[in-house]
Design a protein around this motif. Sequence first.
Motif, PDB file in Angstrom:
ATOM      1  N   ARG A 185       0.848  -1.111  -0.051  1.00 50.56           N
ATOM      2  CA  ARG A 185       0.133  -0.094  -0.146  1.00 50.56           C
ATOM      3  C   ARG A 185       0.755   1.193  -0.005  1.00 50.56           C
ATOM      4  O   ARG A 185       0.690   2.347  -0.626  1.00 50.56           O
ATOM      5  N   TRP A 186       1.868   1.201   0.579  1.00 47.13           N
ATOM      6  CA  TRP A 186       2.956   2.292   0.862  1.00 47.13           C
ATOM      7  C   TRP A 186       3.800   2.538  -0.566  1.00 47.13           C
ATOM      8  O   TRP A 186       3.716   3.668  -1.091  1.00 47.13           O
ATOM      9  N   ASP A 187       3.753   1.269  -1.178  1.00 48.70           N
ATOM     10  CA  ASP A 187       4.547   1.360  -2.524  1.00 48.70           C
ATOM     11  C   ASP A 187       3.265   2.041  -3.708  1.00 48.70           C
ATOM     12  O   ASP A 187       3.908   2.799  -4.545  1.00 48.70           O
ATOM     13  N   GLN A 188       2.228   1.904  -3.598  1.00 47.38           N
ATOM     14  CA  GLN A 188       1.420   2.282  -4.214  1.00 47.38           C
ATOM     15  C   GLN A 188       1.125   3.792  -4.117  1.00 47.38           C
ATOM     16  O   GLN A 188       0.886   4.685  -5.141  1.00 47.38           O
ATOM     17  N   THR A 198      -1.562  12.144  -6.873  1.00 50.04           N
ATOM     18  CA  THR A 198      -2.220  12.750  -5.488  1.00 50.04           C
ATOM     19  C   THR A 198      -1.282  13.907  -5.000  1.00 50.04           C
ATOM     20  O   THR A 198      -0.009  13.661  -5.554  1.00 50.04           O
ATOM     21  N   THR A 199      -1.667  14.718  -4.283  1.00 48.82           N
ATOM     22  CA  THR A 199      -1.025  15.842  -3.744  1.00 48.82           C
ATOM     23  C   THR A 199      -0.098  15.276  -2.461  1.00 48.82           C
ATOM     24  O   THR A 199      -0.143  14.256  -1.949  1.00 48.82           O
ATOM     25  N   LYS A 205      -1.466  11.951   4.134  1.00 49.03           N
ATOM     26  CA  LYS A 205      -2.523  11.373   4.791  1.00 49.03           C
ATOM     27  C   LYS A 205      -2.700   9.834   4.677  1.00 49.03           C
ATOM     28  O   LYS A 205      -3.090   9.060   5.520  1.00 49.03           O
ATOM     29  N   GLU A 206      -2.230   9.377   3.488  1.00 51.09           N
ATOM     30  CA  GLU A 206      -2.214   7.887   3.308  1.00 51.09           C
ATOM     31  C   GLU A 206      -1.208   7.250   4.137  1.00 51.09           C
ATOM     32  O   GLU A 206      -1.378   5.954   4.429  1.00 51.09           O
ATOM     33  N   LEU A 207      -0.035   7.762   4.410  1.00 55.31           N
ATOM     34  CA  LEU A 207       0.926   7.412   5.158  1.00 55.31           C
ATOM     35  C   LEU A 207       0.460   7.140   6.490  1.00 55.31           C
ATOM     36  O   LEU A 207       0.736   6.143   7.268  1.00 55.31           O
ATOM     37  N   ILE A 210      -1.735   4.401   6.806  1.00 63.06           N
ATOM     38  CA  ILE A 210      -0.961   3.304   7.036  1.00 63.06           C
ATOM     39  C   ILE A 210      -0.407   2.664   8.336  1.00 63.06           C
ATOM     40  O   ILE A 210      -0.302   1.833   9.030  1.00 63.06           O
ATOM     41  N   PHE A 211       0.312   3.898   8.833  1.00 67.94           N
ATOM     42  CA  PHE A 211       0.902   3.902  10.379  1.00 67.94           C
ATOM     43  C   PHE A 211      -0.385   3.259  11.303  1.00 67.94           C
ATOM     44  O   PHE A 211      -0.017   2.583  12.195  1.00 67.94           O
ATOM     45  N   ILE A 212      -1.460   3.816  11.065  1.00 66.53           N
ATOM     46  CA  ILE A 212      -2.556   3.423  11.821  1.00 66.53           C
ATOM     47  C   ILE A 212      -2.825   2.091  11.912  1.00 66.53           C
ATOM     48  O   ILE A 212      -3.145   1.274  12.774  1.00 66.53           O
ATOM     49  N   LYS A 213      -3.101   1.680  10.646  1.00 66.42           N
ATOM     50  CA  LYS A 213      -3.428   0.217  10.251  1.00 66.42           C
ATOM     51  C   LYS A 213      -2.207  -1.030  10.895  1.00 66.42           C
ATOM     52  O   LYS A 213      -2.421  -1.903  11.463  1.00 66.42           O
TER      53      LYS A 213
END
Length: 275
Positions: A185-188, A198-199, A205-207, A210-213
């Motif tokens: 998911r991080w790679d994507q 993406t900005t 926000k996506e990172l 990921i860290f929350i998950k």
Amino acid sequence: MLPLTCSLVLVSRTLGDMVPLKILDDMPSTGYSNLQHVDARHDDRLQLRMKPANFGGPEHLRDWLGKCFKHRDSKYEYVFCPFHNFTQEDIQSYYDPYKGVLGVWADWEIRDNQFHAMNMIEGSPCANGTHRSTKVLLRCGKEPELISIEEPQKCRYQAVFQSPEVCGVNALVVYPRLPMHLQARWDQAEHDYTLGYTTHKGYEKELERIFIKGGLVLTAEARLTLLQKTAAESSQSCQVDLQAAQLRVAQLEEELRAKEEIIRELQDGRRDRSL
């Protein structure tokens, strides 16, 4: 260190005297690593209002669990227990010295794919209506040592903890310590950001998601749950203490009745002999 204080006072009569029974939910003692002497006794000012979060992060840092590290300056003694709590005690004052919690383990601050700092939150109340918190920065060092504590803002502390466990270029890298599906998911996210899909804000926000998950960062809801768990455990502990105290009072009253019966028999015997 540990659950909220529960105290109650029960009064039992013993041969005409009033005897107050005070019951405290004492905090368990914790193992200390580099401390020559630590007073294991605590009072209600060192009770935790939040349950520490679960361990998370580099697996080799699990060795810090159950250990605490002390630092003294000219006024205070600080004790840092990784993945648990951070406390402060005034060592200058002889009258009612300050003791307080500077934070409870919550999650990581992650910067540039590195475990940058440990967030300790929901400490003792502050005069401005907030609660104390501490950011613990990690540095490479020959021995595990709490080397400095500052207060750059009121009730917002910053500490530096050094240890050989954080030495080396890969010691605190985040990416390889995530599950495979979160790495993908991080790679994507990296791919989409590089191509401009993406900005930068969207990428960050996506990172964070990921860290929350990955259990490295807590949501506001998760932090609130830890607060509620401590409150619930404290309430349950109070109920257990109350029931134990009530049982003890009943035992004391039964003993008292038996002694009063003996006294009456002795008094009756004395009157019979005087007749």
